[in-house]
Design a protein around this motif. Structure first.
Motif, PDB file in Angstrom:
ATOM      1  N   SER A  33      59.001 -77.977 109.226  1.00 24.11           N
ATOM      2  CA  SER A  33      59.521 -78.769 107.800  1.00 24.11           C
ATOM      3  C   SER A  33      61.033 -79.014 107.842  1.00 24.11           C
ATOM      4  CB  SER A  33      59.433 -77.666 106.641  1.00 24.11           C
ATOM      5  OG  SER A  33      59.788 -78.255 105.608  1.00 24.11           O
ATOM      6  N   GLU A  51      64.677 -87.046 108.143  1.00 28.49           N
ATOM      7  CA  GLU A  51      64.617 -87.496 106.940  1.00 28.49           C
ATOM      8  C   GLU A  51      66.140 -88.011 106.479  1.00 28.49           C
ATOM      9  OE1 GLU A  51      62.134 -87.921 102.985  1.00 28.49           O
ATOM     10  OE2 GLU A  51      63.509 -85.879 102.979  1.00 28.49           O
ATOM     11  N   ILE A  85      59.119 -92.056 103.106  1.00 25.49           N
ATOM     12  CA  ILE A  85      58.114 -91.664 102.138  1.00 25.49           C
ATOM     13  C   ILE A  85      57.180 -90.873 103.057  1.00 25.49           C
ATOM     14  CG2 ILE A  85      56.850 -93.577 102.120  1.00 25.49           C
ATOM     15  CD1 ILE A  85      56.104 -92.694  99.103  1.00 25.49           C
ATOM     16  N   PHE A  86      56.829 -91.499 104.478  1.00 27.44           N
ATOM     17  CA  PHE A  86      55.731 -90.843 105.013  1.00 27.44           C
ATOM     18  C   PHE A  86      56.456 -89.484 105.716  1.00 27.44           C
ATOM     19  CE2 PHE A  86      55.025 -95.411 105.050  1.00 27.44           C
ATOM     20  CZ  PHE A  86      53.723 -95.516 104.278  1.00 27.44           C
ATOM     21  N   SER A 100      58.599 -87.455 103.766  1.00 29.91           N
ATOM     22  CA  SER A 100      58.552 -86.810 102.714  1.00 29.91           C
ATOM     23  C   SER A 100      57.406 -85.854 102.264  1.00 29.91           C
ATOM     24  CB  SER A 100      59.177 -87.494 101.310  1.00 29.91           C
ATOM     25  OG  SER A 100      60.303 -87.753 101.613  1.00 29.91           O
ATOM     26  N   ILE A 101      56.182 -86.753 102.535  1.00 33.19           N
ATOM     27  CA  ILE A 101      54.847 -86.115 102.192  1.00 33.19           C
ATOM     28  C   ILE A 101      54.362 -84.868 103.238  1.00 33.19           C
ATOM     29  CG2 ILE A 101      52.485 -86.508 102.280  1.00 33.19           C
ATOM     30  CD1 ILE A 101      53.087 -89.346 101.313  1.00 33.19           C
ATOM     31  N   PRO A 102      54.880 -85.029 104.437  1.00 30.44           N
ATOM     32  CA  PRO A 102      54.530 -83.801 105.434  1.00 30.44           C
ATOM     33  C   PRO A 102      55.673 -82.712 105.100  1.00 30.44           C
ATOM     34  CG  PRO A 102      54.449 -85.819 106.744  1.00 30.44           C
ATOM     35  CD  PRO A 102      55.007 -86.137 105.307  1.00 30.44           C
ATOM     36  N   ALA A 157      56.845 -81.793 102.263  1.00 29.94           N
ATOM     37  CA  ALA A 157      56.108 -81.093 101.075  1.00 29.94           C
ATOM     38  C   ALA A 157      54.949 -80.271 101.250  1.00 29.94           C
ATOM     39  CB  ALA A 157      55.638 -82.038  99.802  1.00 29.94           C
ATOM     40  N   ILE A 158      54.151 -80.755 102.253  1.00 33.17           N
ATOM     41  CA  ILE A 158      52.761 -80.113 102.652  1.00 33.17           C
ATOM     42  C   ILE A 158      53.073 -78.924 103.338  1.00 33.17           C
ATOM     43  CG2 ILE A 158      50.924 -80.189 104.224  1.00 33.17           C
ATOM     44  CD1 ILE A 158      50.524 -83.043 103.475  1.00 33.17           C
TER      45      ILE A 158
END
Length: 194
Positions: free
Chosen positions: A22, A29, A39-40, A42-44, A46-47
């Motif tokens: 993370s 980022e 954005i691609f 940011s999603i990982p 958050a996960i």
């Protein structure tokens, strides 16, 4: 001597791995390497953060079930990564820059630009759009109602003039000059405290 439950240590090492992944994604980022595809990333991020919370819950459950603690190494590594992550995030978001002097936001149909001035003479601008964010920073000087940016151009173009005007009565910051040298008061302004 008690043998430690391998599942507690397994979860603890998975937590280290997840936090490290993370943080690595976060560093990619914020370095704006893949500016158009943030954005691609940011999603990982958050996960992995949600997964980390789940792993902490599983570790607590396993500790309560077995009464055994994870070894000190994954705990120390997790705390170190989490501390580095938190300090970097705080530093990037003005935690060490002193008191905020002014906050303003420029909005249009597809993007947003947030300007923050700090008491130490530093400014940050976050330029956001649908797929990402760009962070710009530099030094400024405040003279009455005029802000003078020492790094120019501010956003890589002349969209924001080197000198901008604060109008506290209207709650606006005017930053775009027209061809005659006057400030555009119709559309190109930031709202203070937005």
């Amino acid at each position: 001597m008690k043998i430690q439950n391998p599942s507690v240590n397994l979860y603890a090492y998975l937590l280290v791995l997840t936090l490290t992944l993370s943080y690595a994604l976060y560093l990619i980022e914020v370095s704006d390497i893949l500016l158009l595809y943030e954005i691609f990333i940011s999603i990982p991020i958050a996960i992995t953060l949600i997964w980390s919370i789940g792993l902490v819950v599983l570790i607590v459950i396993k500790i309560k079930e077995t009464g055994q603690q994870p070894s000190w190494l994954p705990v120390l590594l997790s705390v170190t990564v989490l501390l580095a992550y938190s300090l970097h995030f705080g530093s990037r978001n003005g935690l060490f820059d002193g008191e905020k002097v002014l906050d303003g936001a420029f909005l249009d149909d597809r993007s947003r630009m947030d300007l923050t001035l700090y008491s130490n003479g530093k400014y940050t601008i976050y330029s956001n759009w649908l797929f990402g964010e760009e962070r710009l920073e530099g030094q400024y000087e405040l003279k009455g109602d005029t802000i003078l940016f020492k790094n120019y151009p501010v956003v890589g173009t002349d969209f924001i003039a080197q000198k901008i005007i604060i109008n506290k009565e209207e709650g606006r910051i005017y930053f775009r000059k027209l061809s005659d040298g006057t400030y555009d008061k119709d559309f190109y302004f930031s709202r203070i405290g937005f």
